[in-house]
Write a protein that holds these residues in place. Structure first.
Motif, PDB file in Angstrom:
ATOM      1  N   HIS A  45      80.942  74.910  81.757  1.00  0.00           N
ATOM      2  CA  HIS A  45      81.739  73.673  81.771  1.00  0.00           C
ATOM      3  C   HIS A  45      83.191  74.069  82.055  1.00  0.00           C
ATOM      4  N   THR A  46      83.893  73.258  82.847  1.00  0.00           N
ATOM      5  CA  THR A  46      85.289  73.611  83.186  1.00  0.00           C
ATOM      6  C   THR A  46      86.172  73.758  81.942  1.00  0.00           C
ATOM      7  N   GLY A  47      85.855  73.015  80.895  1.00  0.00           N
ATOM      8  CA  GLY A  47      86.681  73.052  79.696  1.00  0.00           C
ATOM      9  C   GLY A  47      86.301  74.159  78.723  1.00  0.00           C
ATOM     10  N   LEU A  48      85.338  74.978  79.092  1.00  0.00           N
ATOM     11  CA  LEU A  48      84.925  76.109  78.233  1.00  0.00           C
ATOM     12  C   LEU A  48      84.780  77.342  79.106  1.00  0.00           C
ATOM     13  N   TRP A  49      85.748  77.547  79.970  1.00  0.00           N
ATOM     14  CA  TRP A  49      85.647  78.590  80.993  1.00  0.00           C
ATOM     15  C   TRP A  49      85.715  79.982  80.355  1.00  0.00           C
ATOM     16  N   PRO A  50      84.854  80.925  80.786  1.00  0.00           N
ATOM     17  CA  PRO A  50      84.888  82.258  80.155  1.00  0.00           C
ATOM     18  C   PRO A  50      86.172  83.009  80.476  1.00  0.00           C
ATOM     19  N   LYS A  51      86.630  83.802  79.505  1.00  0.00           N
ATOM     20  CA  LYS A  51      87.891  84.539  79.688  1.00  0.00           C
ATOM     21  C   LYS A  51      87.765  85.563  80.816  1.00  0.00           C
ATOM     22  N   THR A  52      86.549  86.023  81.041  1.00  0.00           N
ATOM     23  CA  THR A  52      86.343  87.040  82.074  1.00  0.00           C
ATOM     24  C   THR A  52      86.360  86.428  83.465  1.00  0.00           C
ATOM     25  N   GLY A  53      86.373  85.129  83.575  1.00  0.00           N
ATOM     26  CA  GLY A  53      86.381  84.454  84.873  1.00  0.00           C
ATOM     27  C   GLY A  53      85.007  84.469  85.531  1.00  0.00           C
ATOM     28  N   ILE A  54      84.896  83.782  86.661  1.00  0.00           N
ATOM     29  CA  ILE A  54      83.640  83.757  87.417  1.00  0.00           C
ATOM     30  C   ILE A  54      84.011  84.011  88.879  1.00  0.00           C
ATOM     31  N   LYS A  55      83.278  84.885  89.523  1.00  0.00           N
ATOM     32  CA  LYS A  55      83.551  85.187  90.943  1.00  0.00           C
ATOM     33  C   LYS A  55      82.617  84.342  91.810  1.00  0.00           C
ATOM     34  N   PHE A  56      83.183  83.624  92.762  1.00  0.00           N
ATOM     35  CA  PHE A  56      82.382  82.740  93.603  1.00  0.00           C
ATOM     36  C   PHE A  56      82.116  83.315  94.988  1.00  0.00           C
TER      37      PHE A  56
END
Ligand SMILES: Cc1cc2nc3c(=O)[nH]c(=O)nc-3n(C[C@H](O)[C@H](O)[C@H](O)COP(=O)(O)OP(=O)(O)OC[C@H]3O[C@@H](n4cnc5c(N)ncnc54)[C@H](O)[C@@H]3O)c2cc1C
Length: 546
Positions: free
Chosen positions: A175-186
């Motif tokens: 969810h955009t409002g619970l984004w992981p601190k490690t980020g996500i690579k697209f």
């Protein structure tokens, strides 16, 4: 990848730790409240679910997350030293910078020793005999305090859609409002974004740049207008700094605390040429000017609103090459500005890219999430990553997720069935010594301006009690009824009231929130503050004291 926290009973009970005041939340509201309560010599503890300060700007780390408020109008105004020290790098700064700002505030004012992180409050029960709040975390830790101040945010309870099979998906999802601190690579990934509200629009613009393919699932389009962000060079920042007193004065005078103010002219008081030129200028201008600085009748007069909507619809048609896609992006169920206006940077041009597809969930509803993607009524889609930009259980959602019980064990959630009722958005009858910052029916807008006001109003009220040896304060039921009538009067005639949105308390993903209610104070902020000032000047006659 990440799951939403659900309210429930604390695991086990431990002896309570005593404080004078517990503040729940360490965002912009909670941090400032801590600082102001310290002035009164109170022993204060802030309980924060996250592991850092910042609230909104801690949780919402999705790519593209940034201000809609002009950065320099959003920062705290209370400390000249802070204003002198901090430079904003963009007209609308991004989340990493805003969080750095929040951390600086915590360090500069030495707030951390009084903030407990990873501390999610599960329940808060008022003890009438002892005149204290008993507050429990999910891990069982308990706190006893005379005052409880909620600073839990109006957009801080993320909601997931009610699709079958959400947990079945084998790839990363978030969810955009619970984004992981490690980020996500697209990069090189097949990505789905579900939802096209303000967060979705910001995220889509960024994800489209690197994803191999992005499929956007839209339930209904919003009217989005250009942000026109740009860097702030050092010399310009120096000018902004020199002009802070005038800037904050302006924010005190405008209806929603932005630097933009409603144009006093009516839509039909100018010629068609003048009207179009004005709208062109607003569309080319930055930020919320086109929404908060439009003709005075744009949000109340049906014909004025229709003309404005047509103007923006034509802009969308000009910017999106495929006419069918353009029509899908033009709202047909609500007029411009009657829902929150997402601000964009080349959002519409995203749909001209070969790697982006728009799917209407009205034509092709999502039936379920699968192991490899999702299934709509028309076909199966395969994805590597799913992003839920499905927003928040707004305004009352973060209250509903805490088991709050006032005098006589009454649940706040029950009291607010059918819509919240408060006195000036800060207090509720039957909930003694509970104060809310950014509560329902307080003035919102460019939030920190209202946060500073509410925090200081609460501090002054507690000081008033201290000075007179009073221990308990509570809104009188009659004051709540009067405030509610005033809030209803202010909402009368607004086109926004005819629309389902978080601003009318509707969230199709939350049980019991399918009916429109008035969750928002829609009078002006100056009028709100004048009323609150009168209450203080009159010796808080609207409250009862022990
Ligand atoms: C993506 C996004 C962009 C926004 N942009 C703008 C903007 O440009 N301008 C503007 O004015 N406003 C904006 N807002 C609104 C924004 O929420 C406010 O500006 C401001 O951050 C509110 O501060 P707050 O401290 O009141 O609440 P929040 O920042 O929401 O902080 C609330 C804190 O309470 C904590 N909390 C909640 N429940 C519990 C619990 N049970 N136990 C312990 N802790 C709890 C949360 O973890 C959170 O840290 C935006 C909101 C979002 C989501």
């Amino acid at each position: 990848m990440t799951a939403i926290h659900k309210a429930g009973a604390p695991i086990e009970e431990t002896p309570a730790v005593d404080f004078d005041a517990i503040v729940i939340g360490a965002g912009m509201s909670g941090m400032y409240q801590l600082l102001r309560l310290r002035e009164l010599g109170l022993r204060v503890r802030v309980l924060e679910a996250g592991t850092e300060v910042g609230g909104t700007w801690y949780w919402n780390r999705y790519p593209g997350a940034r201000f809609d408020s002009e950065s320099y109008s959003y920062g705290y105004s209370f400390s000249q030293e802070l204003l002198d020290e901090w430079d904003w790098s963009e007209q609308f700064s991004s989340q990493p910078e805003i969080q750095r700002y929040c951390k600086l505030v915590a360090d500069k004012f030495d707030l951390r020793p009084d903030i407990q992180f990873s501390a999610r409050v599960a329940s808060a029960h008022y003890d009438e005999d002892g005149q204290f709040w008993m507050i429990a975390l999910f891990d069982g830790t308990r706190y006893r305090a005379r005052f409880m101040i909620t600073a839990i945010g109006l957009l801080s309870a993320p909601t997931m859609p009610r699709f079958e099979g959400i947990d079945d998906f084998q790839g990363p999802w978030c969810h955009t409002g619970l984004w992981p601190k490690t980020g996500i690579k697209f990069h090189g990934k097949r990505v789905a974004v579900i939802g096209t509200g303000a967060s979705g629009v910001q995220a889509i613009q960024e994800i489209a740049k690197t994803a191999c393919h992005l499929t956007v699932f839209q339930r209904r389009p919003n009217w989005c207008t250009p942000l026109h962000n740009r860097p702030i060079p050092k010399e310009e920042m120096a000018e902004i700094r020199a002009g802070y007193p005038e800037l904050f004065q302006l924010c005190r005078e405008t209806s929603a605390c932005f630097i933009h103010n409603i144009d006093p002219r009516g839509t039909f008081e100018v010629t068609e040429e003048e009207r179009l030129a004005f709208w062109e200028e607003r569309y080319a201008g930055q930020g919320f000017g086109i929404w908060q600085g439009n003709f005075r009748d744009m949000l109340t007069d049906r014909e004025a609103n229709r003309l404005m909507s047509d103007f923006v619809a034509n802009k969308i048609r000009q910017r999106v090459r495929d006419p069918k896609t353009a029509e899908m992006l033009i709202p047909k169920d609500h007029g411009f500005g009657t829902r929150r206006v997402p601000q964009e940077t080349h959002y519409y041009e995203v749909y001209n890219r070969p790697n982006v597809t728009l799917v209407s969930m009205l034509e092709e509803p999502i039936e379920r999430i699968t192991q490899t993607g999702l299934r709509t009524s028309a076909q199966d889609y395969e994805f590597d990553i799913i992003v839920y930009a499905t927003g928040f259980d707004a305004v009352t959602g973060s209250f509903d997720r805490i088991d709050i019980r006032g005098a006589g064990g009454q649940r706040l959630k029950d009291k607010w069935t059918g819509g919240p009722k408060t006195f000036v958005g800060v207090t509720v009858d039957g909930f003694p010594n509970m104060f809310m910052i950014m509560g329902p029916h307080a003035a919102l807008g460019n939030n920190p301006r209202s946060i500073e006001y509410n925090v200081e109003w609460i501090r002054d009220l507690i000081r008033y009690m201290q000075d007179r040896g009073l221990t308990v304060s509570e809104a009188r039921p009659g004051s709540v009824a009067e405030w509610h009538a005033f809030v209803e009067e202010k909402a009368d005639g607004l086109l926004a009231n005819e629309i389902d949105s978080w601003m009318t308390g509707v969230n199709m993903n939350v049980e019991g929130k399918q009916t429109r209610t008035i969750v928002r104070y829609s009078g002006t902020a100056p009028e709100y503050r004048a009323k609150c000032n009168d209450v203080a000047a009159g010796g808080y006659r609207e409250l009862s004291f022990i």
